[in-house]
Design a protein around this motif. Structure first.
Motif, PDB file in Angstrom:
ATOM      1  N   GLN A 274       0.756  -1.015   0.058  1.00  0.00           N
ATOM      2  CA  GLN A 274      -0.179   0.133  -0.035  1.00  0.00           C
ATOM      3  C   GLN A 274       0.920   1.302   0.042  1.00  0.00           C
ATOM      4  N   ALA A 275       0.587   2.061  -0.724  1.00  0.00           N
ATOM      5  CA  ALA A 275       1.435   3.424  -1.078  1.00  0.00           C
ATOM      6  C   ALA A 275       1.194   4.183   0.225  1.00  0.00           C
ATOM      7  N   PHE A 276       2.235   4.963   0.603  1.00  0.00           N
ATOM      8  CA  PHE A 276       2.240   5.908   1.447  1.00  0.00           C
ATOM      9  C   PHE A 276       3.663   6.980   1.052  1.00  0.00           C
ATOM     10  N   TYR A 277       2.971   8.087   1.290  1.00  0.00           N
ATOM     11  CA  TYR A 277       4.043   9.291   0.754  1.00  0.00           C
ATOM     12  C   TYR A 277       4.856   9.838   1.768  1.00  0.00           C
ATOM     13  N   PRO A 278       6.088  10.506   1.556  1.00  0.00           N
ATOM     14  CA  PRO A 278       6.930  11.226   2.393  1.00  0.00           C
ATOM     15  C   PRO A 278       6.423  12.499   2.510  1.00  0.00           C
ATOM     16  N   GLY A 279       6.901  13.423   3.350  1.00  0.00           N
ATOM     17  CA  GLY A 279       6.353  14.820   3.522  1.00  0.00           C
ATOM     18  C   GLY A 279       7.049  15.261   4.538  1.00  0.00           C
ATOM     19  N   PRO A 280       6.622  16.611   5.134  1.00  0.00           N
ATOM     20  CA  PRO A 280       7.543  17.525   5.819  1.00  0.00           C
ATOM     21  C   PRO A 280       7.297  17.035   7.486  1.00  0.00           C
ATOM     22  N   GLY A 281       6.622  16.156   7.491  1.00  0.00           N
ATOM     23  CA  GLY A 281       6.259  15.560   8.977  1.00  0.00           C
ATOM     24  C   GLY A 281       4.788  15.222   9.245  1.00  0.00           C
ATOM     25  N   LEU A 282       4.553  14.586  10.411  1.00  0.00           N
ATOM     26  CA  LEU A 282       3.364  14.543  10.431  1.00  0.00           C
ATOM     27  C   LEU A 282       2.385  15.596  11.158  1.00  0.00           C
ATOM     28  N   GLY A 283       0.877  15.697  10.821  1.00  0.00           N
ATOM     29  CA  GLY A 283       0.261  16.751  11.326  1.00  0.00           C
ATOM     30  C   GLY A 283      -1.350  16.167  11.458  1.00  0.00           C
ATOM     31  N   GLY A 284      -2.045  17.032  12.324  1.00  0.00           N
ATOM     32  CA  GLY A 284      -3.399  16.376  12.608  1.00  0.00           C
ATOM     33  C   GLY A 284      -3.648  16.115  13.952  1.00  0.00           C
ATOM     34  N   HIS A 285      -4.763  16.021  14.272  1.00  0.00           N
ATOM     35  CA  HIS A 285      -5.119  15.534  15.680  1.00  0.00           C
ATOM     36  C   HIS A 285      -4.859  14.199  15.944  1.00  0.00           C
ATOM     37  N   CYS A 286      -4.643  13.202  14.934  1.00  0.00           N
ATOM     38  CA  CYS A 286      -4.694  11.664  14.966  1.00  0.00           C
ATOM     39  C   CYS A 286      -3.385  11.018  14.874  1.00  0.00           C
ATOM     40  N   ILE A 287      -2.696  11.209  13.858  1.00  0.00           N
ATOM     41  CA  ILE A 287      -1.473  10.329  13.505  1.00  0.00           C
ATOM     42  C   ILE A 287      -0.460  10.717  14.471  1.00  0.00           C
ATOM     43  N   PRO A 288      -0.147  12.123  14.781  1.00  0.00           N
ATOM     44  CA  PRO A 288       0.888  12.396  15.765  1.00  0.00           C
ATOM     45  C   PRO A 288       0.704  11.997  17.020  1.00  0.00           C
ATOM     46  N   ILE A 289      -0.335  11.872  17.416  1.00  0.00           N
ATOM     47  CA  ILE A 289      -0.809  11.971  18.820  1.00  0.00           C
ATOM     48  C   ILE A 289      -1.117  10.285  19.422  1.00  0.00           C
ATOM     49  N   ASP A 290      -2.104   9.851  18.538  1.00  0.00           N
ATOM     50  CA  ASP A 290      -2.874   8.468  19.099  1.00  0.00           C
ATOM     51  C   ASP A 290      -1.726   7.484  19.325  1.00  0.00           C
ATOM     52  N   PRO A 291      -0.738   7.246  18.547  1.00  0.00           N
ATOM     53  CA  PRO A 291       0.190   6.153  18.900  1.00  0.00           C
ATOM     54  C   PRO A 291       0.740   6.374  20.426  1.00  0.00           C
ATOM     55  N   PHE A 292       0.882   7.267  20.849  1.00  0.00           N
ATOM     56  CA  PHE A 292       1.429   7.666  21.982  1.00  0.00           C
ATOM     57  C   PHE A 292       0.665   7.527  23.111  1.00  0.00           C
ATOM     58  N   TYR A 293      -0.766   7.141  22.743  1.00  0.00           N
ATOM     59  CA  TYR A 293      -1.703   6.777  23.834  1.00  0.00           C
ATOM     60  C   TYR A 293      -1.455   5.305  24.365  1.00  0.00           C
ATOM     61  N   LEU A 294      -1.009   4.359  22.929  1.00  0.00           N
ATOM     62  CA  LEU A 294      -0.897   3.276  23.296  1.00  0.00           C
ATOM     63  C   LEU A 294       0.690   2.922  23.781  1.00  0.00           C
ATOM     64  N   SER A 295       1.600   3.653  23.787  1.00  0.00           N
ATOM     65  CA  SER A 295       2.929   3.711  24.212  1.00  0.00           C
ATOM     66  C   SER A 295       2.822   3.689  25.690  1.00  0.00           C
ATOM     67  N   TRP A 296       1.953   4.821  26.140  1.00  0.00           N
ATOM     68  CA  TRP A 296       1.771   5.029  27.502  1.00  0.00           C
ATOM     69  C   TRP A 296       1.065   3.954  28.311  1.00  0.00           C
ATOM     70  N   LYS A 297       0.233   3.614  27.725  1.00  0.00           N
ATOM     71  CA  LYS A 297      -0.543   2.241  27.964  1.00  0.00           C
ATOM     72  C   LYS A 297       0.275   0.997  28.253  1.00  0.00           C
ATOM     73  N   ALA A 298       1.026   1.017  27.247  1.00  0.00           N
ATOM     74  CA  ALA A 298       1.745  -0.099  27.126  1.00  0.00           C
ATOM     75  C   ALA A 298       2.844  -0.116  28.519  1.00  0.00           C
ATOM     76  N   ARG A 299       3.283   0.887  28.965  1.00  0.00           N
ATOM     77  CA  ARG A 299       4.177   0.778  30.289  1.00  0.00           C
ATOM     78  C   ARG A 299       3.628   0.399  31.409  1.00  0.00           C
ATOM     79  N   GLN A 300       2.174   0.402  31.411  1.00  0.00           N
ATOM     80  CA  GLN A 300       1.423  -0.125  32.431  1.00  0.00           C
ATOM     81  C   GLN A 300       1.662  -1.689  32.572  1.00  0.00           C
ATOM     82  N   PHE A 301       1.843  -2.285  31.490  1.00  0.00           N
ATOM     83  CA  PHE A 301       2.265  -3.741  31.216  1.00  0.00           C
ATOM     84  C   PHE A 301       3.527  -3.930  30.945  1.00  0.00           C
ATOM     85  N   ASP A 302       4.786  -3.206  31.311  1.00  0.00           N
ATOM     86  CA  ASP A 302       5.885  -3.478  31.489  1.00  0.00           C
ATOM     87  C   ASP A 302       6.362  -3.616  29.790  1.00  0.00           C
ATOM     88  N   PHE A 303       5.705  -3.045  28.769  1.00  0.00           N
ATOM     89  CA  PHE A 303       6.030  -3.503  27.527  1.00  0.00           C
ATOM     90  C   PHE A 303       6.440  -1.934  26.801  1.00  0.00           C
TER      91      PHE A 303
END
Ligand SMILES: NC(=O)c1ccc[n+]([C@@H]2O[C@H](COP(=O)([O-])OP(=O)(O)OC[C@H]3O[C@@H](n4cnc5c(N)ncnc54)[C@H](O)[C@@H]3O)[C@@H](O)[C@H]2O)c1
Length: 448
Positions: A274-303
């Protein structure tokens, strides 16, 4: 069978089917307002809740504050019974309440659930038996069951519980992620399948019936946590793949290979790519932010979520990479960033939308200023730009009539209204971060 003999489940399902169900949507932003219009278009009576009284006033006056939502669309919805309010006591009259409030990160890059918390605390005193509450805000797995449910149970004065199995009495709670793609009109909203996970069987069934009235396909999953994780998987998938092409772009530049030509060739493969395209960096309310919700929660599980962290590192550095490429371009003309006049073309985080949140243009402008450049911008969607989360620009839109007076033009957002041939012709140096100048052959262009 008479109406009085119906169970709470059957009663709400009947109201949904006959469009008598009253739908409240909390958060009249980029997600909540279009959703309100969607329900209204399907003949539901919709109430929009928002704490921003200016938004409430605009909507009630038949106006809009989102470019792609025209005032006529609001007025049509008003004709079908839509109104906005900041008064939570109206929750009592709702059969369904859908929560679409922001879920940003705090200054330590951790989930900021204060908007969800304050919303649920505000609606809890007004919930009633048999009501359906759905959270649509993107968040880590566990939020609905660990945060929303206890707040609702503790905050309602009737001692109502949230059923976890097949009980019919109580307040029914579900999570259903939003899958909007702003600026992309190729897929109609109701054609986007809607994932739904309820806290109990009744919640799942009710949420399925509700969204089934609007969306062509409902995808039921076994719990709110599965639905929450589904949304994060979708966004992490994008984030990681964008980081991959951003990294490969940098390698390709060193090797003298055009990454866009590579992607165009690769995407002819009919499977497994599936094609994804390079650019000047991520933007918007979702892609730059949401992944870190999971990283934070993962720490609770020592992961440790290493893909997320690596992708974040690459994507966060892209604005700096753009600055390096600009410096290279200026260097060719014996100039430095310090003292140069630079025009940033496009502020929005992606093409043809009026959303500035987390846009890489904000970082690029700040970095340019730090390095001593005089910066101007052009973006038809932003006549002025003041201060917001993590930025203080205080700038006014510059017309495109005198591009020759700038040492460089940096294309950050490839709005479709721009005439790229004319831009390249008039500018002295063009740094193109979006492949917007594809097909234009000019030594003035630095593609990155
Ligand atoms: N924008 C998108 O493209 C998109 C796509 C998918 C998911 N999401 C998710 O949807 C959620 C909402 O995003 P958005 O882009 O609509 O945000 P937004 O900032 O555009 O809108 C949120 C609205 O909620 C209101 N609000 C805040 N606190 C409130 C409260 N306590 N009570 C009532 N209203 C309140 C704000 O005034 C604002 O109008 C977020 O979790 C986001 O991650 C957004």
């Amino acid at each position: 069978m008479t109406t009085a003999a119906l169970s709470p489940l059957e009663e709400l399902k009947r109201k949904i089917e006959t469009r008598q169900a009253r739908v409240g949507i909390v958060g009249m932003g980029y997600v909540g307002l279009p959703l309100a219009l969607l329900f209204s278009g399907e003949r539901f009576r919709v109430t929009g809740f928002d704490i921003a009284t200016d938004k409430v006033a605009t909507l009630n006056a038949g106006g809009s504050y989102i470019v792609r939502i025209l005032p006529e669309m609001i007025q049509k919805a008003q004709g079908a019974g839509f109104h906005a309010t900041a008064d939570y006591s109206e929750v009592e009259r709702m059969d369904v309440v859908i929560i679409c409030v922001p879920t940003p990160l705090n200054e330590y890059h951790e989930p900021d659930l204060s908007f969800v918390t304050s919303t649920v605390q505000a609606i809890a005193p007004h919930v009633h038996d048999g009501q359906l509450i759905v959270l649509e805000s993107t968040t880590y797995p566990g939020t609905t069951e660990e945060l929303v449910v206890p707040l609702l149970e503790q905050g309602n004065p009737h001692g109502l519980k949230v059923p976890r199995e097949s009980e019919q009495q109580g307040v029914h709670v579900a999570f259903s992620p939003e899958r909007e793609d702003p600026g992309n009109d190729t897929v109609a909203r109701h054609d986007i399948p809607k994932v739904v996970g309820g806290c109990g069987m009744v919640a799942s069934e009710l949420a399925g019936a509700l969204y089934g009235a609007i969306f062509r396909r409902v995808v039921p999953v076994s719990s709110p946590s599965v639905a929450e994780m589904t949304k994060l998987l979708e966004n992490i998938y994008r984030c990681v793949n964008i980081a991959l092409v951003n990294e490969l772009k940098q390698l390709c530049m060193r090797m003298g290979i055009d990454i866009h030509e590579v992607i165009d060739a690769a995407k002819t493969k009919p499977f497994g790519f599936q094609a994804f395209y390079p650019g000047p960096g991520l933007g918007g309310h979702c892609i730059p932010i949401d992944p870190f919700y999971l990283s934070w929660k993962a720490r609770q599980f020592d992961f440790r979520t290493r893909f997320i962290e690596l992708a974040g590192e690459i994507n966060i550095n892209m604005p700096r990479f753009v600055i390096e490429q600009l410096a290279e371009g200026l260097n060719r003309a014996q100039k430095s960033i310090n003292g140069s006049k630079v025009l940033v073309l496009g502020l929005a985080y992606k093409r043809d939308i009026d959303d500035l949140r987390e846009s890489p243009s904000l970082t690029i402008i700040e970095l340019l200023r730090e390095k001593g450049a005089t910066v101007a911008y052009n973006d038809p969607f932003f006549p002025t730009v003041g201060q917001g989360r993590h930025y203080a620009l205080n700038m006014t839109n510059t017309p495109l009539d005198n591009l020759g007076e700038y040492d460089a033009v940096v294309i950050v957002t490839d709005h479709s209204t721009y005439d790229y041939h004319a831009i390249v012709e008039q500018a002295r140096l063009v740094v193109d971060t979006r492949n917007a100048t594809k097909g234009i052959d000019s030594p003035k262009i630095v593609r990155c």
